[in-house]
Write a protein that holds these residues in place. Sequence first.
Motif, PDB file in Angstrom:
ATOM      1  N   VAL A 275       0.840  -1.202   0.000  1.00 42.59           N
ATOM      2  CA  VAL A 275       0.000   0.000   0.000  1.00 42.59           C
ATOM      3  C   VAL A 275       0.874   1.251   0.000  1.00 42.59           C
ATOM      4  N   ALA A 276       1.939   1.257   0.795  1.00 43.44           N
ATOM      5  CA  ALA A 276       2.839   2.415   0.840  1.00 43.44           C
ATOM      6  C   ALA A 276       3.484   2.661  -0.521  1.00 43.44           C
ATOM      7  N   ASN A 277       3.891   1.576  -1.183  1.00 41.92           N
ATOM      8  CA  ASN A 277       4.489   1.713  -2.511  1.00 41.92           C
ATOM      9  C   ASN A 277       3.478   2.283  -3.506  1.00 41.92           C
ATOM     10  N   ALA A 278       2.233   1.819  -3.410  1.00 41.49           N
ATOM     11  CA  ALA A 278       1.204   2.307  -4.323  1.00 41.49           C
ATOM     12  C   ALA A 278       0.911   3.785  -4.094  1.00 41.49           C
ATOM     13  N   ILE A 279       0.875   4.205  -2.821  1.00 38.94           N
ATOM     14  CA  ILE A 279       0.654   5.622  -2.507  1.00 38.94           C
ATOM     15  C   ILE A 279       1.803   6.466  -3.061  1.00 38.94           C
ATOM     16  N   ALA A 280       3.025   5.991  -2.854  1.00 35.31           N
ATOM     17  CA  ALA A 280       4.192   6.727  -3.345  1.00 35.31           C
ATOM     18  C   ALA A 280       4.158   6.842  -4.865  1.00 35.31           C
ATOM     19  N   ASP A 281       3.726   5.770  -5.515  1.00 32.16           N
ATOM     20  CA  ASP A 281       3.649   5.806  -6.975  1.00 32.16           C
ATOM     21  C   ASP A 281       2.542   6.749  -7.454  1.00 32.16           C
ATOM     22  N   ALA A 282       1.472   6.857  -6.663  1.00 28.54           N
ATOM     23  CA  ALA A 282       0.329   7.681  -7.062  1.00 28.54           C
ATOM     24  C   ALA A 282       0.584   9.167  -6.871  1.00 28.54           C
ATOM     25  N   ILE A 283       1.189   9.555  -5.727  1.00 24.56           N
ATOM     26  CA  ILE A 283       1.311  10.997  -5.432  1.00 24.56           C
ATOM     27  C   ILE A 283       2.747  11.432  -5.157  1.00 24.56           C
ATOM     28  N   GLY A 284       3.698  10.495  -5.233  1.00 21.91           N
ATOM     29  CA  GLY A 284       5.097  10.871  -5.066  1.00 21.91           C
ATOM     30  C   GLY A 284       5.533  11.150  -3.648  1.00 21.91           C
ATOM     31  N   ILE A 285       4.757  10.704  -2.666  1.00 26.08           N
ATOM     32  CA  ILE A 285       5.108  10.922  -1.258  1.00 26.08           C
ATOM     33  C   ILE A 285       5.315   9.569  -0.579  1.00 26.08           C
ATOM     34  N   ARG A 286       6.469   9.402   0.052  1.00 21.46           N
ATOM     35  CA  ARG A 286       6.784   8.151   0.745  1.00 21.46           C
ATOM     36  C   ARG A 286       6.363   8.264   2.207  1.00 21.46           C
ATOM     37  N   MET A 287       5.354   7.461   2.578  1.00 22.33           N
ATOM     38  CA  MET A 287       4.897   7.412   3.966  1.00 22.33           C
ATOM     39  C   MET A 287       5.739   6.395   4.727  1.00 22.33           C
ATOM     40  N   ARG A 288       6.194   6.796   5.923  1.00 20.72           N
ATOM     41  CA  ARG A 288       7.099   5.928   6.682  1.00 20.72           C
ATOM     42  C   ARG A 288       6.563   5.542   8.054  1.00 20.72           C
ATOM     43  N   ASP A 289       5.329   5.922   8.368  1.00 18.38           N
ATOM     44  CA  ASP A 289       4.712   5.556   9.641  1.00 18.38           C
ATOM     45  C   ASP A 289       3.325   4.982   9.378  1.00 18.38           C
ATOM     46  N   LEU A 290       2.931   4.074  10.248  1.00 17.81           N
ATOM     47  CA  LEU A 290       1.605   3.461  10.152  1.00 17.81           C
ATOM     48  C   LEU A 290       0.720   3.968  11.284  1.00 17.81           C
ATOM     49  N   PRO A 291      -0.595   4.050  11.051  1.00 19.17           N
ATOM     50  CA  PRO A 291      -1.245   3.826   9.762  1.00 19.17           C
ATOM     51  C   PRO A 291      -1.120   5.045   8.856  1.00 19.17           C
ATOM     52  N   MET A 292      -1.255   4.808   7.564  1.00 18.58           N
ATOM     53  CA  MET A 292      -1.242   5.902   6.591  1.00 18.58           C
ATOM     54  C   MET A 292      -2.675   6.420   6.445  1.00 18.58           C
ATOM     55  N   SER A 293      -3.194   6.922   7.560  1.00 15.03           N
ATOM     56  CA  SER A 293      -4.591   7.344   7.665  1.00 15.03           C
ATOM     57  C   SER A 293      -4.787   8.691   6.982  1.00 15.03           C
ATOM     58  N   PRO A 294      -6.035   9.063   6.683  1.00 12.70           N
ATOM     59  CA  PRO A 294      -6.280  10.362   6.019  1.00 12.70           C
ATOM     60  C   PRO A 294      -5.623  11.547   6.724  1.00 12.70           C
ATOM     61  N   PRO A 295      -5.708  11.703   8.065  1.00 13.12           N
ATOM     62  CA  PRO A 295      -5.038  12.863   8.681  1.00 13.12           C
ATOM     63  C   PRO A 295      -3.530  12.875   8.463  1.00 13.12           C
ATOM     64  N   ARG A 296      -2.905  11.692   8.581  1.00 11.64           N
ATOM     65  CA  ARG A 296      -1.459  11.633   8.396  1.00 11.64           C
ATOM     66  C   ARG A 296      -1.073  11.894   6.942  1.00 11.64           C
ATOM     67  N   LEU A 297      -1.839  11.320   6.032  1.00 12.75           N
ATOM     68  CA  LEU A 297      -1.519  11.520   4.624  1.00 12.75           C
ATOM     69  C   LEU A 297      -1.761  12.975   4.217  1.00 12.75           C
ATOM     70  N   ARG A 298      -2.852  13.559   4.731  1.00 12.82           N
ATOM     71  CA  ARG A 298      -3.137  14.960   4.431  1.00 12.82           C
ATOM     72  C   ARG A 298      -2.015  15.861   4.975  1.00 12.82           C
ATOM     73  N   ALA A 299      -1.511  15.542   6.172  1.00 10.09           N
ATOM     74  CA  ALA A 299      -0.407  16.307   6.754  1.00 10.09           C
ATOM     75  C   ALA A 299       0.856  16.174   5.913  1.00 10.09           C
ATOM     76  N   ALA A 300       1.105  14.969   5.405  1.00 18.26           N
ATOM     77  CA  ALA A 300       2.282  14.753   4.560  1.00 18.26           C
ATOM     78  C   ALA A 300       2.155  15.519   3.249  1.00 18.26           C
ATOM     79  N   ILE A 301       0.938  15.555   2.692  1.00 17.14           N
ATOM     80  CA  ILE A 301       0.712  16.318   1.463  1.00 17.14           C
ATOM     81  C   ILE A 301       0.935  17.811   1.717  1.00 17.14           C
ATOM     82  N   ASP A 302       0.432  18.309   2.850  1.00 21.08           N
ATOM     83  CA  ASP A 302       0.630  19.723   3.205  1.00 21.08           C
ATOM     84  C   ASP A 302       2.113  20.030   3.357  1.00 21.08           C
ATOM     85  N   ALA A 303       2.830  19.141   4.035  1.00 22.17           N
ATOM     86  CA  ALA A 303       4.255  19.365   4.258  1.00 22.17           C
ATOM     87  C   ALA A 303       5.025  19.399   2.947  1.00 22.17           C
TER      88      ALA A 303
END
Length: 311
Positions: A275-303
């Motif tokens: 799932v992390a690889n697919a997210i990285a491929d989709a939006i170019g952001i590598r998530m490194r903590d679980l869970p990759m929940s909407p708040p965390r992903l939204r924060a990573a996108i903002d950052a």
Amino acid sequence: ASGFWFNIGGESSAACHINEDGTAVVAVGTPDIGGSRASMAMMAAEILGIPVERVRPIVADTSSIGFSFLTGGSRVTFATGMATTQAAEKVVEELKKRAAMIWDITPDAVEWKDGQAFPAGANAGSFEPLPLAEIALKSGRTGGPISAEVSINAQGAGPGFATHICDVEVDKETGYVKILRYTAVQDVGRAIHPSYVEGQIQGGVTQGIGWALNEEYIYDKDGRPENPGFLDYRVPVAPDVPMINAVMVENANPRHPFGARGVGEVPIVPPMAAVANAIADAIGIRMRDLPMSPPRLRAAIDAEELPRAAE
């Protein structure tokens, strides 16, 4: 993403009893959490040479049968299946002895095939085959009940490997990740009951998706959990996952009489990385903590976007 699980064997016990009507009972001490009763019945039926419908598998009271180690998704079909197989083989040897007694020949002059006793050759005599049911019916006159119990410490479980392929859709406005397609390819040894093997793979993937995207404990400042129940602890439900395509690669385990290999725990290993690889491929952001929940992903996108906006 690919993953591995070592799998185990360990102590297991099983008993096989023949009833007077020619049916069989297989009793084990390991609870059924993934279809193991059906697998035990199928393996015993194969050894005995009778239809699986004539084998009744039961989970016995653990005080009434030999010790069995823990029940888990990677050992029961392998280890308890091995004990069941050996118990059924002992029963077959006893059936051959009873047939030899009926025919008044030596047991080594009897062979067992397709649920019947046959003379091993012309020198053994020209007797009509004796079906299991007929031998069972005469058991009271040839020595009594026909049964066997086996306790073993099974070795040679064989590791499991899986590769998972995941397609996702990411809503950058909310951080929500939708799983569009999921394929799990796994070395399952020999699939004793393919439908149950497929179900275990799908269950492991679903659990892994939950771990990847939603599941976490949240605590208040005093250390008390704020999401202690399923109303607040977010696990995947049916609309959250697509139909999971399970591809079973049957590479028989040479250390098991039917080639069984543990399958229940392998499929929970790769999903987080897939799932992390697919997210990285989709939006170019590598998530490194679980869970990759909407708040965390939204924060990573903002950052990621804030520095760009400042440029």
